[in-house]
Design a protein around this motif. Structure first.
Motif, PDB file in Angstrom:
ATOM      1  N   SER A  39     -14.370  76.580  64.507  1.00 23.21           N
ATOM      2  CA  SER A  39     -13.366  75.915  63.683  1.00 23.21           C
ATOM      3  C   SER A  39     -12.475  75.054  64.569  1.00 23.21           C
ATOM      4  CB  SER A  39     -12.505  76.949  62.957  1.00 23.21           C
ATOM      5  OG  SER A  39     -11.687  77.649  63.873  1.00 23.21           O
ATOM      6  N   LEU A  40     -11.741  74.112  63.958  1.00 23.98           N
ATOM      7  CA  LEU A  40     -10.852  73.250  64.728  1.00 23.98           C
ATOM      8  C   LEU A  40      -9.777  74.062  65.448  1.00 23.98           C
ATOM      9  CD1 LEU A  40     -10.331  70.131  62.434  1.00 23.98           C
ATOM     10  CD2 LEU A  40     -11.592  70.262  64.586  1.00 23.98           C
ATOM     11  N   THR A  41      -9.338  75.155  64.835  1.00 26.20           N
ATOM     12  CA  THR A  41      -8.333  75.990  65.482  1.00 26.20           C
ATOM     13  C   THR A  41      -8.896  76.639  66.740  1.00 26.20           C
ATOM     14  OG1 THR A  41      -7.278  76.451  63.354  1.00 26.20           O
ATOM     15  CG2 THR A  41      -6.760  77.932  65.178  1.00 26.20           C
ATOM     16  N   LEU A  42     -10.135  77.157  66.652  1.00 29.80           N
ATOM     17  CA  LEU A  42     -10.764  77.754  67.840  1.00 29.80           C
ATOM     18  C   LEU A  42     -11.068  76.703  68.899  1.00 29.80           C
ATOM     19  CD1 LEU A  42     -13.202  80.420  66.327  1.00 29.80           C
ATOM     20  CD2 LEU A  42     -11.099  80.806  67.624  1.00 29.80           C
ATOM     21  N   GLN A 224      -3.063  63.029  72.692  1.00 29.01           N
ATOM     22  CA  GLN A 224      -4.302  63.781  72.813  1.00 29.01           C
ATOM     23  C   GLN A 224      -4.955  64.078  71.468  1.00 29.01           C
ATOM     24  OE1 GLN A 224      -5.704  64.078  75.588  1.00 29.01           O
ATOM     25  NE2 GLN A 224      -7.424  65.424  75.075  1.00 29.01           N
ATOM     26  N   GLN A 225      -4.262  63.789  70.362  1.00 27.79           N
ATOM     27  CA  GLN A 225      -4.917  63.931  69.051  1.00 27.79           C
ATOM     28  C   GLN A 225      -6.132  63.017  68.965  1.00 27.79           C
ATOM     29  OE1 GLN A 225      -3.927  66.458  67.329  1.00 27.79           O
ATOM     30  NE2 GLN A 225      -2.263  66.698  68.806  1.00 27.79           N
ATOM     31  N   PRO A 349      -4.450  70.116  71.045  1.00 25.28           N
ATOM     32  CA  PRO A 349      -5.523  70.490  70.108  1.00 25.28           C
ATOM     33  C   PRO A 349      -5.113  71.612  69.159  1.00 25.28           C
ATOM     34  CG  PRO A 349      -6.359  70.300  72.343  1.00 25.28           C
ATOM     35  CD  PRO A 349      -4.867  70.275  72.443  1.00 25.28           C
ATOM     36  N   LEU A 350      -4.379  72.610  69.693  1.00 24.76           N
ATOM     37  CA  LEU A 350      -3.952  73.728  68.860  1.00 24.76           C
ATOM     38  C   LEU A 350      -2.936  73.260  67.824  1.00 24.76           C
ATOM     39  CD1 LEU A 350      -4.247  76.736  68.379  1.00 24.76           C
ATOM     40  CD2 LEU A 350      -2.441  77.130  70.078  1.00 24.76           C
ATOM     41  N   PHE A 351      -1.971  72.452  68.269  1.00 22.02           N
ATOM     42  CA  PHE A 351      -0.972  71.896  67.350  1.00 22.02           C
ATOM     43  C   PHE A 351      -1.643  71.045  66.277  1.00 22.02           C
ATOM     44  CE2 PHE A 351       1.525  68.045  66.373  1.00 22.02           C
ATOM     45  CZ  PHE A 351       2.588  68.619  65.690  1.00 22.02           C
ATOM     46  N   GLY A 352      -2.540  70.146  66.717  1.00 21.24           N
ATOM     47  CA  GLY A 352      -3.206  69.270  65.765  1.00 21.24           C
ATOM     48  C   GLY A 352      -4.085  70.041  64.793  1.00 21.24           C
ATOM     49  N   GLY A 353      -4.846  71.013  65.311  1.00 20.95           N
ATOM     50  CA  GLY A 353      -5.713  71.806  64.438  1.00 20.95           C
ATOM     51  C   GLY A 353      -4.935  72.566  63.380  1.00 20.95           C
ATOM     52  N   LEU A 354      -3.804  73.159  63.791  1.00 20.46           N
ATOM     53  CA  LEU A 354      -2.979  73.893  62.829  1.00 20.46           C
ATOM     54  C   LEU A 354      -2.371  72.959  61.788  1.00 20.46           C
ATOM     55  CD1 LEU A 354      -1.164  76.421  65.213  1.00 20.46           C
ATOM     56  CD2 LEU A 354      -2.873  76.951  63.452  1.00 20.46           C
ATOM     57  N   MET A 355      -1.893  71.787  62.219  1.00 22.01           N
ATOM     58  CA  MET A 355      -1.298  70.827  61.282  1.00 22.01           C
ATOM     59  C   MET A 355      -2.327  70.348  60.266  1.00 22.01           C
ATOM     60  SD  MET A 355       1.879  70.556  61.688  1.00 22.01           S
ATOM     61  CE  MET A 355       1.945  69.282  60.444  1.00 22.01           C
ATOM     62  N   ILE A 356      -3.545  70.112  60.732  1.00 21.72           N
ATOM     63  CA  ILE A 356      -4.602  69.636  59.830  1.00 21.72           C
ATOM     64  C   ILE A 356      -4.961  70.711  58.810  1.00 21.72           C
ATOM     65  CG2 ILE A 356      -7.030  68.930  59.719  1.00 21.72           C
ATOM     66  CD1 ILE A 356      -6.518  67.690  62.577  1.00 21.72           C
ATOM     67  N   ALA A 359      -1.749  71.185  56.553  1.00 23.26           N
ATOM     68  CA  ALA A 359      -1.360  70.000  55.765  1.00 23.26           C
ATOM     69  C   ALA A 359      -2.541  69.039  55.668  1.00 23.26           C
ATOM     70  CB  ALA A 359      -0.139  69.339  56.399  1.00 23.26           C
ATOM     71  N   SER A 360      -2.561  68.006  56.536  1.00 25.97           N
ATOM     72  CA  SER A 360      -3.636  67.009  56.491  1.00 25.97           C
ATOM     73  C   SER A 360      -3.611  66.171  57.757  1.00 25.97           C
ATOM     74  CB  SER A 360      -3.461  66.079  55.277  1.00 25.97           C
ATOM     75  OG  SER A 360      -2.277  65.303  55.434  1.00 25.97           O
ATOM     76  N   TYR A 361      -4.677  65.395  57.953  1.00 27.77           N
ATOM     77  CA  TYR A 361      -4.707  64.465  59.076  1.00 27.77           C
ATOM     78  C   TYR A 361      -3.570  63.454  58.969  1.00 27.77           C
ATOM     79  CZ  TYR A 361      -9.359  65.955  60.708  1.00 27.77           C
ATOM     80  OH  TYR A 361     -10.412  66.668  61.225  1.00 27.77           O
ATOM     81  N   GLN A 362      -3.303  62.964  57.748  1.00 29.11           N
ATOM     82  CA  GLN A 362      -2.263  61.956  57.572  1.00 29.11           C
ATOM     83  C   GLN A 362      -0.881  62.485  57.961  1.00 29.11           C
ATOM     84  OE1 GLN A 362      -4.928  62.188  55.545  1.00 29.11           O
ATOM     85  NE2 GLN A 362      -5.702  60.186  56.173  1.00 29.11           N
ATOM     86  N   THR A 363      -0.623  63.750  57.633  1.00 29.56           N
ATOM     87  CA  THR A 363       0.650  64.360  58.029  1.00 29.56           C
ATOM     88  C   THR A 363       0.768  64.401  59.550  1.00 29.56           C
ATOM     89  OG1 THR A 363       0.664  65.734  56.040  1.00 29.56           O
ATOM     90  CG2 THR A 363       2.087  66.435  57.854  1.00 29.56           C
ATOM     91  N   LEU A 364      -0.308  64.785  60.204  1.00 35.84           N
ATOM     92  CA  LEU A 364      -0.326  64.825  61.671  1.00 35.84           C
ATOM     93  C   LEU A 364      -0.030  63.454  62.255  1.00 35.84           C
ATOM     94  CD1 LEU A 364      -0.996  66.219  64.406  1.00 35.84           C
ATOM     95  CD2 LEU A 364      -3.401  65.652  63.957  1.00 35.84           C
ATOM     96  N   PHE A 365      -0.662  62.409  61.730  1.00 35.03           N
ATOM     97  CA  PHE A 365      -0.477  61.062  62.270  1.00 35.03           C
ATOM     98  C   PHE A 365       0.958  60.575  62.073  1.00 35.03           C
ATOM     99  CE2 PHE A 365      -5.217  60.428  61.100  1.00 35.03           C
ATOM    100  CZ  PHE A 365      -5.595  61.125  62.240  1.00 35.03           C
ATOM    101  N   MET A 366       1.557  60.902  60.926  1.00 37.73           N
ATOM    102  CA  MET A 366       2.923  60.462  60.684  1.00 37.73           C
ATOM    103  C   MET A 366       3.915  61.195  61.586  1.00 37.73           C
ATOM    104  SD  MET A 366       4.677  58.210  59.307  1.00 37.73           S
ATOM    105  CE  MET A 366       3.250  57.513  58.466  1.00 37.73           C
ATOM    106  N   ILE A 367       3.689  62.483  61.810  1.00 34.83           N
ATOM    107  CA  ILE A 367       4.543  63.235  62.740  1.00 34.83           C
ATOM    108  C   ILE A 367       4.466  62.618  64.135  1.00 34.83           C
ATOM    109  CG2 ILE A 367       4.771  65.448  63.962  1.00 34.83           C
ATOM    110  CD1 ILE A 367       3.980  66.829  61.354  1.00 34.83           C
TER     111      ILE A 367
END
Length: 394
Positions: A39-42, A224-225, A349-356, A359-367
């Motif tokens: 998974s993205l989290t792992l 790094q996202q 990667p851990l931050f991005g995976g959890l945010m995705i 929430a969503s990829y779009q939320t991650l990009f806006m943050i």
């Protein structure tokens, strides 16, 4: 006549380090997610420990540089990379891959810091020129590696590991031939036992350095996202992985072109923080474009904008750190600069995976866009407040 280390040897060391790793990091997330079905989290956890190892390598390498012979340090780092890559080429299952990534991060962080610190020791060149040249050749290595890694991976996914192993042999050859002049070099500690007294920073310098390093950490968390999650985002849109690999070729190729002009005309910029402010602003804009990207041309546009920011901001950080630190502590603080960047890459990667997943990829990009914009004002304010208490070193 006593032989001295040349800029050419420093640049070849930096080139081999970046070239070898450019066959590993672009495919890591896709390989772990698509081939090994994590998974993205792992995936984020595995990459976290890879970057954590880089932090350790950066810090320890920087501290050891001020105390021990750099030739022997590079030999140790080079052999560590070689043996790890041999194992990875033979066995790239889940557990072997994760363990080898840790040791690759350790070796890459160690070697990168020692090479950068050696660049700072070349007093016959301006520090800004040296660090921009190091950044130039690092990205030249990425251009070459990332331009073919996607095609090698599509052909046979073990080939990038094998090629990276060959590059590690090249790095060892560079160390044995180009760095051998340092074999009997006297360390900073041996030159002046009281060096620790002289290396103390004035408070203004220390505070500004740590503000800069904190900003660098957050910049890398967001940057790094692109390396950890955008690849999966693109392949989920049925965009082939080799097109994602081409994005990094565009990135590195543009950096090589931009750095060519920065190396030649960078001395005209007197405010060393101005490129950092501008570069971070471009980072923010790139994530706004990424927010709306649903076709490959928009991903290319976002990458071009990101690259403009990277070429301006990231090479300037070690330049500023070098100017703010005295002899005897440059290895320490250049190592810290690399380690804060590695720490950002570890968390990303851990931050991005959890945010995705939450929430969503779009939320991650806006943050990411908002955080980068906030950093511009944070650094500008810190520089304005501390400016009167700052001392610059040659």
């Amino acid at each position: 006549m006593k032989k001295e280390l040349t800029l050419r040897s420093v640049l070849l060391g930096a080139l081999c380090t970046s070239f070898g790793m450019s066959f590993i990091w672009p495919l890591t997330s896709v390989y772990l997610h698509d081939e090994l079905h994590l998974s993205l989290t792992l995936v984020g956890v595995v990459l976290f420990f890879n970057s954590l190892a880089s932090v350790i390598g950066n810090v320890v390498g920087g501290l050891f540089f001020d105390r021990f012979n750099p030739y022997r340090l590079l030999l140790l780092g080079g052999w560590l990379m070689f043996f790890t890559l041999v194992i990875l080429t033979i066995n790239h299952g889940v557990y072997a891959f994760a363990i080898c990534l840790f040791f690759l991060g350790l070796g890459a962080g160690w070697n990168g810091t020692v090479v950068s610190a050696l660049g700072a020791s070349l007093k016959q060149y301006d520090g800004r020129y040296v660090f921009n040249m190091i950044y130039f050749v690092q990205n030249l290595g990425i251009v070459i590696g990332s331009s073919v890694v996607g095609f090698l991976y599509d052909w046979q996914f073990s080939l990038p590991f094998f090629v990276s192993t060959l590059v590690s042999v090249g790095f060892l050859a560079v160390v044995y031939l180009g760095y051998r002049v340092l074999k009997n070099q006297v360390t900073n500690k041996e030159k002046n036992p009281a060096n620790n007294q002289k290396a103390q920073l004035v408070k203004g310098n220390a505070r500004l350095i740590y503000c800069l390093l904190f900003s660098l950490f957050l910049m890398w968390v967001m940057y790094q996202q692109w390396g950890s999650n955008v690849s999966v985002y693109m392949t989920s849109m049925q965009i082939p992985f080799r097109y994602y690999s081409v994005l990094w070729t565009v990135n590195a190729g543009l950096i090589v072109c931009i750095q060519f002009f920065i190396v030649r005309f960078g001395h005209l910029i007197k405010n060393h923080f101005l490129p950092i402010y501008g570069g971070i602003s471009f980072f923010a804009i790139s994530f706004v474009v990424l927010f709306f990207a649903h076709s490959y041309p928009l991903f290319v546009l976002a990458m071009v904008i990101l690259t403009l920011g990277e070429a301006w901001a990231l090479p300037q950080v070690p330049v500023v750190v070098n100017q703010l630190t005295p002899e005897g502590s440059k290895g320490k603080y250049l190592g810290l600069a690399n380690s804060f960047g590695s720490a950002g890459r570890a968390v990303a990667p851990l931050f991005g995976g959890l945010m995705i997943e939450l929430a969503s990829y779009q939320t991650l990009f806006m943050i990411a866009a908002v955080v980068n914009l906030a950093l511009v004002f944070f650094l500008w304010g810190a520089k304005a407040i501390l400016n009167a208490s700052i001392k610059y070193y040659e």
